[in-house]
Motif scaffolding. Structure first.
Motif, PDB file in Angstrom:
ATOM      1  N   MET A   1       0.842  -1.211   0.000  1.00  0.00           N
ATOM      2  CA  MET A   1       0.000   0.000   0.000  1.00  0.00           C
ATOM      3  C   MET A   1       0.872   1.254   0.000  1.00  0.00           C
ATOM      4  O   MET A   1       0.628   2.203  -0.740  1.00  0.00           O
ATOM      5  CB  MET A   1      -0.893   0.028   1.249  1.00  0.00           C
ATOM      6  CG  MET A   1      -2.154  -0.774   1.163  1.00  0.00           C
ATOM      7  SD  MET A   1      -3.229  -0.317  -0.181  1.00  0.00           S
ATOM      8  CE  MET A   1      -3.778   1.293   0.320  1.00  0.00           C
ATOM      9  N   PHE A   2       1.901   1.241   0.858  1.00  0.00           N
ATOM     10  CA  PHE A   2       2.768   2.414   0.969  1.00  0.00           C
ATOM     11  C   PHE A   2       3.529   2.638  -0.341  1.00  0.00           C
ATOM     12  O   PHE A   2       3.684   3.781  -0.804  1.00  0.00           O
ATOM     13  CB  PHE A   2       3.731   2.224   2.139  1.00  0.00           C
ATOM     14  CG  PHE A   2       4.573   3.441   2.424  1.00  0.00           C
ATOM     15  CD1 PHE A   2       3.973   4.677   2.625  1.00  0.00           C
ATOM     16  CD2 PHE A   2       5.954   3.362   2.490  1.00  0.00           C
ATOM     17  CE1 PHE A   2       4.731   5.816   2.886  1.00  0.00           C
ATOM     18  CE2 PHE A   2       6.723   4.486   2.747  1.00  0.00           C
ATOM     19  CZ  PHE A   2       6.110   5.711   2.942  1.00  0.00           C
TER      20      PHE A   2
ATOM     21  N   MET B   1       2.612   1.975  -3.269  1.00  0.00           N
ATOM     22  CA  MET B   1       1.725   2.502  -4.323  1.00  0.00           C
ATOM     23  C   MET B   1       1.670   4.024  -4.328  1.00  0.00           C
ATOM     24  O   MET B   1       1.250   4.651  -5.299  1.00  0.00           O
ATOM     25  CB  MET B   1       0.312   1.938  -4.144  1.00  0.00           C
ATOM     26  CG  MET B   1       0.171   0.532  -4.700  1.00  0.00           C
ATOM     27  SD  MET B   1      -1.307  -0.256  -4.060  1.00  0.00           S
ATOM     28  CE  MET B   1      -2.571   0.807  -4.694  1.00  0.00           C
ATOM     29  N   LEU B   2       2.121   4.611  -3.207  1.00  0.00           N
ATOM     30  CA  LEU B   2       2.096   6.075  -3.070  1.00  0.00           C
ATOM     31  C   LEU B   2       2.862   6.747  -4.221  1.00  0.00           C
ATOM     32  O   LEU B   2       2.479   7.825  -4.685  1.00  0.00           O
ATOM     33  CB  LEU B   2       2.704   6.457  -1.713  1.00  0.00           C
ATOM     34  CG  LEU B   2       2.531   7.880  -1.240  1.00  0.00           C
ATOM     35  CD1 LEU B   2       1.063   8.261  -1.135  1.00  0.00           C
ATOM     36  CD2 LEU B   2       3.191   8.057   0.114  1.00  0.00           C
TER      37      LEU B   2
ATOM     38  N   TYR C   1       0.622   7.260  -7.087  1.00  0.00           N
ATOM     39  CA  TYR C   1      -0.401   8.261  -6.756  1.00  0.00           C
ATOM     40  C   TYR C   1       0.212   9.667  -6.819  1.00  0.00           C
ATOM     41  O   TYR C   1      -0.414  10.607  -7.287  1.00  0.00           O
ATOM     42  CB  TYR C   1      -0.976   7.995  -5.363  1.00  0.00           C
ATOM     43  CG  TYR C   1      -1.982   6.866  -5.318  1.00  0.00           C
ATOM     44  CD1 TYR C   1      -3.337   7.133  -5.263  1.00  0.00           C
ATOM     45  CD2 TYR C   1      -1.582   5.543  -5.342  1.00  0.00           C
ATOM     46  CE1 TYR C   1      -4.266   6.105  -5.213  1.00  0.00           C
ATOM     47  CE2 TYR C   1      -2.493   4.507  -5.302  1.00  0.00           C
ATOM     48  CZ  TYR C   1      -3.836   4.793  -5.242  1.00  0.00           C
ATOM     49  OH  TYR C   1      -4.742   3.777  -5.203  1.00  0.00           O
ATOM     50  N   ILE C   2       1.454   9.791  -6.347  1.00  0.00           N
ATOM     51  CA  ILE C   2       2.131  11.097  -6.402  1.00  0.00           C
ATOM     52  C   ILE C   2       2.289  11.525  -7.858  1.00  0.00           C
ATOM     53  O   ILE C   2       2.053  12.686  -8.213  1.00  0.00           O
ATOM     54  CB  ILE C   2       3.509  11.037  -5.688  1.00  0.00           C
ATOM     55  CG1 ILE C   2       3.308  10.974  -4.172  1.00  0.00           C
ATOM     56  CG2 ILE C   2       4.362  12.254  -6.043  1.00  0.00           C
ATOM     57  CD1 ILE C   2       4.588  10.833  -3.372  1.00  0.00           C
TER      58      ILE C   2
ATOM     59  N   SER D   1       0.437  10.756 -10.467  1.00  0.00           N
ATOM     60  CA  SER D   1      -0.825  11.193 -11.084  1.00  0.00           C
ATOM     61  C   SER D   1      -1.302  12.519 -10.497  1.00  0.00           C
ATOM     62  O   SER D   1      -1.800  13.390 -11.209  1.00  0.00           O
ATOM     63  CB  SER D   1      -1.908  10.113 -10.957  1.00  0.00           C
ATOM     64  OG  SER D   1      -2.300   9.986  -9.623  1.00  0.00           O
ATOM     65  N   ALA D   2      -1.094  12.719  -9.174  1.00  0.00           N
ATOM     66  CA  ALA D   2      -1.490  13.994  -8.559  1.00  0.00           C
ATOM     67  C   ALA D   2      -0.607  15.128  -9.066  1.00  0.00           C
ATOM     68  O   ALA D   2      -1.096  16.229  -9.341  1.00  0.00           O
ATOM     69  CB  ALA D   2      -1.399  13.894  -7.044  1.00  0.00           C
TER      70      ALA D   2
END
Lengths: 279, 220
Positions: free
Chosen positions: B121-122, B124-125, B128-129, B131-132
């Motif tokens: 999960m961590f 995957m950050l 996410y960073i 795409s953000a």
């Protein structure tokens, strides 16, 4: 203790060691003066508000959008997801998050919109259940409250994040509200919510997480706005009095910082800087 | 009584802890109040764990009972909760599989399932960073362009190859980013937010201690 830990200007200093035999810690007198002054300012403006004096409160777009976001969820027939942070109830940010939940739930109850509140700690779960139930009762719809809408998911940070992300993708809430203390999971939550097409309103006092929320959410409450939110949404003059007192102290701190900067530039800050040291 | 007692408790606890901050913990009774109250908090939090177990069991059990969509996952959650919890609270003197020590059932599941899943999960950050950042750094206005340029410079400064590239443009460019962007503008803004948030927290504490703010205990 929050009132003490929340005094960074003082708390950042190295300070002088107290005398080992002293009963009263004289090296903390400056913190005492600040607390007395701060409390007096807050109480003075609260009293002013109690007497009916109108206090100006600037608009906070994120909070103005709450009703609109709940309305959108109602129109879509989708739930509102509210996360009061991932910290325990002994943290000020969580208490702020739980307080805002009370105000938001009242709007949700009036609109008869489904609500989902995932909790990471059992104490937060109990507080959120109590607050949400009371808000439904105050809105005149006690029977509409489902106690399981506030639920415990997981105690571990990323297990909780995975469970909330799963909830988002399955339930597709129309509105996600994040109010409280968040860490590395902030972006994981907000990006998933963004991918699910939800309107997102976030608020946290942690500057390191703010960029993530700003990038992925529609509205973000920064720092002090989180603590002001409950008072703001209450529309009660008594609550807004505290905000005015807080602003006065902030203005004085800004002046103190400006004087400090000028003194440092001219290499004359020696005694001045020691006034603000606390150990 | 039900309405007054929590407010009085919050007032007494808040005032006592504030006063105790100014007294020597070793020399006075009032100075040790803060530590004592924090001990009580830990004990209460321990008991509150039962509430979590009850909640997770009830929500998932109802889902299984009503055969709602995804009920199988709820079954998996319940089985996982009890497979982890029951052996971990039994005494390790009965069997090495009990308790939480190395070699126990709890430890085996924790090391082989929980930890890798949480690490995943961590990890995957990073995606996410990306795409953000793509959305945040689109140069749609002057401010967004300034953000894009600053972010590019900082990102280059953070990686060895980027730092080398910046040095080719100007030898002091990496130091300039460190001094002015990170320790200048960035730090100043962060401190501003921290001071504001601290005052906000202090103001809210005062509202709670004085009983003006009572929403957190289910009272408007």
């Amino acid at each position: 203790m929050a009132i003490l830990t929340a005094l960074p200007a003082a708390a950042q200093g190295t300070g002088r060691a107290p005398a080992p035999d002293s009963i009263f810690l004289t090296n903390r007198i400056n913190a005492l003066i600040l607390i007395v002054f701060f409390s007096s300012a807050v109480l003075y403006f609260t009293q002013q508000a109690r007497q009916g004096k109108k206090l100006f409160l600037r608009k906070i777009p994120g909070l103005e959008a709450v009703e609109e976001a709940v309305g959108r969820a109602t129109e879509m027939g989708k739930p509102v997801l509210y996360i009061p942070g991932i910290l325990d109830l002994d943290e000020m940010e969580t208490i702020a998050g739980v307080s805002i939940l009370g105000r938001v739930t009242k709007i949700i109850a009036e609109y008869e919109t489904p609500l989902i509140v995932p909790a990471r700690y059992p104490t937060v779960l109990a507080a959120c259940q109590e607050v949400a139930e009371q808000s439904y009762a105050e809105a005149g719809k006690p029977d509409a409250f489902d106690r399981d809408s506030v639920r415990y998911l997981a105690g571990e940070q990323f297990a909780f994040t995975a469970a909330v992300n799963g909830l988002m993708m399955r339930e597709r809430p129309a509105t996600n509200i994040y109010m409280g203390g968040f860490f590395a999971e902030s972006l994981l939550l907000a990006e998933t919510g963004n991918a699910a097409g939800s309107i997102q309103i976030a608020g946290t006092a942690r500057p390191e997480q703010l960029p993530f929320f700003i990038a992925a959410c529609d509205y973000t409450l920064m720092g002090e706005e989180l603590y002001a939110a409950s008072a703001y949404l209450s529309h009660q003059p008594l609550m807004t009095g505290g905000l005015k007192g807080q602003d006065l102290v902030k203005l004085i701190l800004v002046l103190i910082i400006i004087v400090g900067v000028i003194l440092v530039i001219f290499d004359a800050a020696g005694t001045y800087s020691t006034w603000f040291e606390v150990s | 009584m039900r309405r007054t007692a929590p407010v009085v408790t919050a007032f007494v606890a808040g005032v006592l802890v504030t006063i105790s901050f100014f007294f020597n913990e070793q020399k006075t009774l009032i100075g040790s109040v803060q530590t004592e109250i924090l001990n009580w908090v830990t004990i209460i939090f321990g008991f509150a764990l039962t509430l979590g177990v009850v909640s997770i069991t009830r929500v998932n059990f109802n889902k299984i009972k009503r055969r709602q969509e995804g009920w199988f996952y709820s079954l998996l959650v319940l089985v996982s909760v009890f497979i982890m919890a029951i052996p971990s609270i039994l005494s390790s003197s009965w069997s090495p599989l009990f308790g939480r020590a190395e070699g126990s059932i709890y430890d085996w599941i924790w090391v082989r399932f929980s930890e890798p899943m949480m690490a995943t999960m961590f990890a995957m950050l990073a995606f996410y960073i990306a795409s953000a950042a793509y959305r945040a750094f689109r140069a749609r206005s002057a401010e967004a362009t300034l953000l894009l340029v600053t972010a590019l410079l900082v990102m280059l400064w953070r990686i060895p190859m980027g730092e080398w590239l910046l040095k080719q443009m100007h030898t002091s460019l990496p130091d300039w980013i460190n001094v002015y962007v990170m320790n200048g503008f960035n730090l100043a803004v962060q401190r501003g937010i921290i001071i504001g948030a601290a005052l906000g927290a202090a103001s809210m504490s005062l509202r709670i201690i004085l009983g003006i703010e009572r929403t957190y205990m289910g009272k408007g």
